[in-house]
Design an enzyme around this catalytic site. Sequence first.
Site, PDB file in Angstrom:
ATOM      1  CG  LEU A 146       0.053   7.569   7.608  1.00 15.71           C
ATOM      2  CD1 LEU A 146       0.310   9.062   7.434  1.00 15.71           C
ATOM      3  CD2 LEU A 146      -1.168   7.319   8.485  1.00 15.71           C
ATOM      4  CG  ASP A 147       0.675   3.926   0.255  1.00 13.71           C
ATOM      5  OD1 ASP A 147      -0.323   4.357  -0.349  1.00 13.71           O
ATOM      6  OD2 ASP A 147       1.450   3.080  -0.230  1.00 13.71           O
ATOM      7  CD  GLU A 148       1.574  -2.273   2.969  1.00 13.78           C
ATOM      8  OE1 GLU A 148       1.398  -3.510   2.904  1.00 13.78           O
ATOM      9  OE2 GLU A 148       2.011  -1.603   2.021  1.00 13.78           O
ATOM     10  CB  THR A 171      -1.055   4.891  -3.653  1.00 14.36           C
ATOM     11  OG1 THR A 171      -1.074   3.880  -2.639  1.00 14.36           O
ATOM     12  CG2 THR A 171      -1.503   6.219  -3.074  1.00 14.36           C
TER      13      THR A 171
END
Length: 167
Positions: free
Chosen positions: A73-75, A92
Amino acid sequence: MTELVPPPTATEPKRSKQPNSRNCFVCGVENPVGLHLAFYDLGEGEVTCDVTLPEHYQGYPGVVHGGIVASMLDEVAGRAAMQGDTTRFMVTAKLNVRYRKPIPTGERLRLVGRQESRRGRLTSVRGEIWLPDGSLGAEADALLSDIPDIFEGTTDFERLGWRVYPD
């Protein structure tokens, strides 16, 4: 190894592939334990990645580990902010993950990232993981910050391993 979905066929809309690195856990093409994900621009501020994760990324049997879910999700969210400038690297600052359903191993998943807003050095983005039945498995909202100019003066990003690799 992670099974990636093949590039679009002639009947699908043309997607532009984003660069990968050599050693990133999520996108690194040479990372022996990494996910090896490839991301494609869908339109302004939106990217996608289709993937099937093998069992060695599970937490509970048949379920992708929550840390792997958060990493994806972060990527994918961060990739949405890179559209138009794939050398604008960000970190982030905040990641808020909502796990809605177990994310299965061995089944095709669709990751989608969207840029929500950009103000100065900060960018708000969103990431989603869609399950094979079309339901939302997990989502995240993130706040990204430009990193200091650690690559200032760098023009040869390929030498650093940051380039578009063939499918």
